[in-house]
Design a protein around this motif. Structure first.
Motif, PDB file in Angstrom:
ATOM      1  N   MET A  97       0.839  -1.194   0.000  1.00 48.37           N
ATOM      2  CA  MET A  97       0.000   0.000   0.000  1.00 48.37           C
ATOM      3  C   MET A  97       0.880   1.251   0.000  1.00 48.37           C
ATOM      4  SD  MET A  97      -2.995   1.114   2.674  1.00 48.37           S
ATOM      5  CE  MET A  97      -3.897  -0.377   2.320  1.00 48.37           C
ATOM      6  N   LYS A  98       0.495   2.228  -0.787  1.00 45.40           N
ATOM      7  CA  LYS A  98       1.278   3.450  -0.925  1.00 45.40           C
ATOM      8  C   LYS A  98       1.295   4.233   0.383  1.00 45.40           C
ATOM      9  CE  LYS A  98       3.536   6.273  -3.673  1.00 45.40           C
ATOM     10  NZ  LYS A  98       4.803   5.868  -4.302  1.00 45.40           N
ATOM     11  N   VAL A  99       2.490   4.614   0.812  1.00 42.19           N
ATOM     12  CA  VAL A  99       2.644   5.405   2.035  1.00 42.19           C
ATOM     13  C   VAL A  99       2.471   6.879   1.692  1.00 42.19           C
ATOM     14  CG1 VAL A  99       4.215   6.069   3.891  1.00 42.19           C
ATOM     15  CG2 VAL A  99       4.195   3.702   3.049  1.00 42.19           C
ATOM     16  N   THR A 100       1.605   7.554   2.429  1.00 46.53           N
ATOM     17  CA  THR A 100       1.348   8.980   2.235  1.00 46.53           C
ATOM     18  C   THR A 100       1.584   9.717   3.548  1.00 46.53           C
ATOM     19  OG1 THR A 100      -0.987   8.868   2.857  1.00 46.53           O
ATOM     20  CG2 THR A 100      -0.440   8.392   0.546  1.00 46.53           C
ATOM     21  N   VAL A 101       1.459  11.027   3.506  1.00 45.14           N
ATOM     22  CA  VAL A 101       1.549  11.829   4.733  1.00 45.14           C
ATOM     23  C   VAL A 101       0.507  11.355   5.736  1.00 45.14           C
ATOM     24  CG1 VAL A 101       1.222  14.133   5.699  1.00 45.14           C
ATOM     25  CG2 VAL A 101       2.522  13.850   3.582  1.00 45.14           C
ATOM     26  N   ASN A 102      -0.690  11.060   5.262  1.00 46.07           N
ATOM     27  CA  ASN A 102      -1.750  10.587   6.159  1.00 46.07           C
ATOM     28  C   ASN A 102      -1.380   9.256   6.805  1.00 46.07           C
ATOM     29  OD1 ASN A 102      -3.293  12.818   5.561  1.00 46.07           O
ATOM     30  ND2 ASN A 102      -4.597  11.780   4.074  1.00 46.07           N
ATOM     31  N   THR A 103      -0.707   8.387   6.052  1.00 49.27           N
ATOM     32  CA  THR A 103      -0.249   7.097   6.594  1.00 49.27           C
ATOM     33  C   THR A 103       0.691   7.322   7.774  1.00 49.27           C
ATOM     34  OG1 THR A 103      -0.280   6.187   4.340  1.00 49.27           O
ATOM     35  CG2 THR A 103       0.833   4.892   6.034  1.00 49.27           C
ATOM     36  N   LEU A 104       1.628   8.243   7.603  1.00 48.35           N
ATOM     37  CA  LEU A 104       2.610   8.518   8.655  1.00 48.35           C
ATOM     38  C   LEU A 104       1.925   9.073   9.900  1.00 48.35           C
ATOM     39  CD1 LEU A 104       5.451  10.109   6.496  1.00 48.35           C
ATOM     40  CD2 LEU A 104       5.119   7.706   7.104  1.00 48.35           C
ATOM     41  N   HIS A 105       0.966   9.954   9.713  1.00 44.11           N
ATOM     42  CA  HIS A 105       0.259  10.534  10.855  1.00 44.11           C
ATOM     43  C   HIS A 105      -0.570   9.468  11.578  1.00 44.11           C
ATOM     44  CE1 HIS A 105       0.795  15.052  10.416  1.00 44.11           C
ATOM     45  NE2 HIS A 105       1.545  14.524   9.461  1.00 44.11           N
ATOM     46  N   LYS A 106      -1.174   8.569  10.810  1.00 39.52           N
ATOM     47  CA  LYS A 106      -1.959   7.501  11.436  1.00 39.52           C
ATOM     48  C   LYS A 106      -1.052   6.563  12.225  1.00 39.52           C
ATOM     49  CE  LYS A 106      -5.517   4.016  10.599  1.00 39.52           C
ATOM     50  NZ  LYS A 106      -4.925   3.031  11.531  1.00 39.52           N
ATOM     51  N   LYS A 107       0.106   6.220  11.672  1.00 39.90           N
ATOM     52  CA  LYS A 107       1.046   5.368  12.394  1.00 39.90           C
ATOM     53  C   LYS A 107       1.428   6.013  13.730  1.00 39.90           C
ATOM     54  CE  LYS A 107       3.299   3.009   8.479  1.00 39.90           C
ATOM     55  NZ  LYS A 107       3.264   1.614   8.950  1.00 39.90           N
ATOM     56  N   ALA A 108       1.716   7.308  13.695  1.00 37.27           N
ATOM     57  CA  ALA A 108       2.104   8.001  14.924  1.00 37.27           C
ATOM     58  C   ALA A 108       0.969   7.991  15.944  1.00 37.27           C
ATOM     59  CB  ALA A 108       2.533   9.430  14.607  1.00 37.27           C
ATOM     60  N   ARG A 109      -0.239   8.245  15.477  1.00 37.58           N
ATOM     61  CA  ARG A 109      -1.398   8.231  16.393  1.00 37.58           C
ATOM     62  C   ARG A 109      -1.613   6.854  16.991  1.00 37.58           C
ATOM     63  NH1 ARG A 109      -3.893  11.135  12.203  1.00 37.58           N
ATOM     64  NH2 ARG A 109      -5.102   9.276  11.623  1.00 37.58           N
ATOM     65  N   ASP A 110      -1.371   5.814  16.206  1.00 33.12           N
ATOM     66  CA  ASP A 110      -1.601   4.439  16.659  1.00 33.12           C
ATOM     67  C   ASP A 110      -0.424   3.870  17.448  1.00 33.12           C
ATOM     68  OD1 ASP A 110      -4.005   4.605  15.348  1.00 33.12           O
ATOM     69  OD2 ASP A 110      -3.399   3.394  13.625  1.00 33.12           O
ATOM     70  N   GLY A 111       0.648   4.661  17.583  1.00 28.10           N
ATOM     71  CA  GLY A 111       1.816   4.199  18.323  1.00 28.10           C
ATOM     72  C   GLY A 111       2.705   3.247  17.541  1.00 28.10           C
ATOM     73  N   GLU A 112       2.533   3.206  16.220  1.00 28.05           N
ATOM     74  CA  GLU A 112       3.380   2.360  15.367  1.00 28.05           C
ATOM     75  C   GLU A 112       4.541   3.192  14.841  1.00 28.05           C
ATOM     76  OE1 GLU A 112       3.190  -0.156  11.166  1.00 28.05           O
ATOM     77  OE2 GLU A 112       1.327   0.532  12.112  1.00 28.05           O
ATOM     78  N   LYS A 113       5.750   2.718  15.012  1.00 26.75           N
ATOM     79  CA  LYS A 113       6.932   3.490  14.633  1.00 26.75           C
ATOM     80  C   LYS A 113       7.061   3.627  13.117  1.00 26.75           C
ATOM     81  CE  LYS A 113       8.716   4.102  18.792  1.00 26.75           C
ATOM     82  NZ  LYS A 113       8.845   5.423  19.421  1.00 26.75           N
ATOM     83  N   VAL A 114       7.455   4.812  12.692  1.00 20.16           N
ATOM     84  CA  VAL A 114       7.743   5.089  11.283  1.00 20.16           C
ATOM     85  C   VAL A 114       9.197   4.699  11.009  1.00 20.16           C
ATOM     86  CG1 VAL A 114       7.969   6.891   9.532  1.00 20.16           C
ATOM     87  CG2 VAL A 114       6.069   6.972  11.182  1.00 20.16           C
ATOM     88  N   VAL A 115       9.418   3.972   9.929  1.00 20.78           N
ATOM     89  CA  VAL A 115      10.761   3.506   9.555  1.00 20.78           C
ATOM     90  C   VAL A 115      11.258   4.311   8.353  1.00 20.78           C
ATOM     91  CG1 VAL A 115      12.160   1.554   8.793  1.00 20.78           C
ATOM     92  CG2 VAL A 115      10.249   1.186  10.386  1.00 20.78           C
ATOM     93  N   MET A 116      12.410   4.960   8.518  1.00 20.29           N
ATOM     94  CA  MET A 116      12.993   5.767   7.457  1.00 20.29           C
ATOM     95  C   MET A 116      14.464   5.402   7.291  1.00 20.29           C
ATOM     96  SD  MET A 116      13.341  10.000   7.254  1.00 20.29           S
ATOM     97  CE  MET A 116      11.611  10.301   7.551  1.00 20.29           C
ATOM     98  N   LEU A 117      14.932   5.401   6.048  1.00 19.33           N
ATOM     99  CA  LEU A 117      16.346   5.223   5.738  1.00 19.33           C
ATOM    100  C   LEU A 117      16.722   6.170   4.608  1.00 19.33           C
ATOM    101  CD1 LEU A 117      17.029   1.357   5.666  1.00 19.33           C
ATOM    102  CD2 LEU A 117      18.159   3.030   7.148  1.00 19.33           C
ATOM    103  N   THR A 118      17.993   6.564   4.567  1.00 18.95           N
ATOM    104  CA  THR A 118      18.430   7.317   3.402  1.00 18.95           C
ATOM    105  C   THR A 118      18.551   6.363   2.214  1.00 18.95           C
ATOM    106  OG1 THR A 118      20.819   7.050   3.768  1.00 18.95           O
ATOM    107  CG2 THR A 118      19.741   8.939   4.839  1.00 18.95           C
ATOM    108  N   CYS A 119      18.384   6.917   1.024  1.00 22.54           N
ATOM    109  CA  CYS A 119      18.419   6.130  -0.203  1.00 22.54           C
ATOM    110  C   CYS A 119      18.854   7.050  -1.333  1.00 22.54           C
ATOM    111  CB  CYS A 119      17.033   5.545  -0.475  1.00 22.54           C
ATOM    112  SG  CYS A 119      16.985   4.358  -1.830  1.00 22.54           S
ATOM    113  N   TYR A 120      19.674   6.502  -2.238  1.00 20.77           N
ATOM    114  CA  TYR A 120      20.247   7.359  -3.273  1.00 20.77           C
ATOM    115  C   TYR A 120      20.108   6.800  -4.692  1.00 20.77           C
ATOM    116  CZ  TYR A 120      22.518   8.582   1.135  1.00 20.77           C
ATOM    117  OH  TYR A 120      22.761   8.907   2.455  1.00 20.77           O
TER     118      TYR A 120
END
Length: 264
Positions: free
Chosen positions: A1-24
């Motif tokens: 499923m496509k991750v959007t800004v809304n996805t990130l906000h929902k994860k934060a509200r639900d207490g699910e950690k957002v995973v980020m890495l640099t990529c080039y």
């Protein structure tokens, strides 16, 4: 499923950690996407890890556009976040918009800019024109010369109060995320509890909405001394894909960062 800004906000509200890495590039983007990384940060850190520079300052907007295009080609579901490089947004809000527009046209879904409350109006200007913004406070590598080196920020009460005010101002201006680098864990926790948007930490403790690392660092590819907040996830892994999945799992399980990676 496509991750959007809304996805990130929902994860934060639900207490699910957002995973980020640099990529080039596209190849790493595909591997990260398949490993379930939420956000691919096309970082101006490419100046140090790819180009061999001693800071991020030499990275140009053209180079950021090029690498953003590559990452966007490889990413199927992850949100692509691209850095505005040094000198491409500080002069005026109009300059920032022109630079950010180029990154969005190259495939970014959000741009990141460094700086405190003084960047709030620029943030608002971009958001009002359809460009999501990730704010970056704490250690801001583009300001390394004025900071006197790569040092932990917010250790005094005065500096901590300023960073908290910075985060509030940027979130109030419409920033979708606040990234905090090299800050005491307690301060990062206070920021996370105060602002209404997700927070991302790198050397900012466990009590944030998500974590980011430079991919070369978490694969054990770094010159000189390893930074305190870095863990080598390649150790014990049988592949790069396995190491990236181990990182994502550790972030979501809240086992990374551990005590030894945290500034007090």
């Amino acid at each position: 499923m496509k991750v959007t800004v809304n996805t990130l906000h929902k994860k934060a509200r639900d207490g699910e950690k957002v995973v980020m890495l640099t990529c080039y590039d596209a190849s790493f983007a595909q591997v990260m996407d398949e490993a379930g990384v939420d956000v691919l940060l096309v970082g101006d850190s490419l100046g140090t890890v790819l180009q061999g520079a001693d800071s991020t300052l030499p990275v140009t907007l053209d180079e950021m556009v090029y690498h953003t295009r590559l990452v966007a080609r490889g990413a199927k579901n992850a949100l692509v976040l691209a850095d505005l490089p040094f000198g491409s947004y500080q002069e005026s809000r109009e300059q920032a918009f022109a630079s950010a527009a180029r990154l969005m046209q190259a495939g970014a879904h959000m741009v990141k800019l460094e700086g405190g409350a003084y960047m709030a109006e620029t943030t608002r200007f971009l958001v009002e024109r359809g460009i999501p913004v990730c704010a970056h406070i704490g250690l801001t590598p583009q300001s390394v010369n004025t900071m006197g080196g790569y040092r932990v920020q917010g250790k005094t009460d005065e500096d901590a109060a300023r960073l908290l005010d910075d985060a509030k101002a940027l979130a109030d201006a419409g920033a979708s995320l606040v990234l905090m680098e090299c800050m005491p864990a307690e301060l990062a926790r206070r920021v996370t509890e105060t602002v209404s948007v997700p927070t991302i930490g790198i050397g900012a403790g466990l009590d944030v909405s998500g974590q980011v690392l430079v991919v070369y660092d978490m694969l054990g590819i770094y010159p000189g001394k390893k930074a305190k907040f870095v863990k080598d996830f390649m150790a014990g892994a049988d592949s790069i894909a396995g190491a990236i999945k181990a990182y994502a799992d550790a972030v979501r399980a809240k086992t990374f960062p551990a005590a030894e990676h945290i500034f007090s």
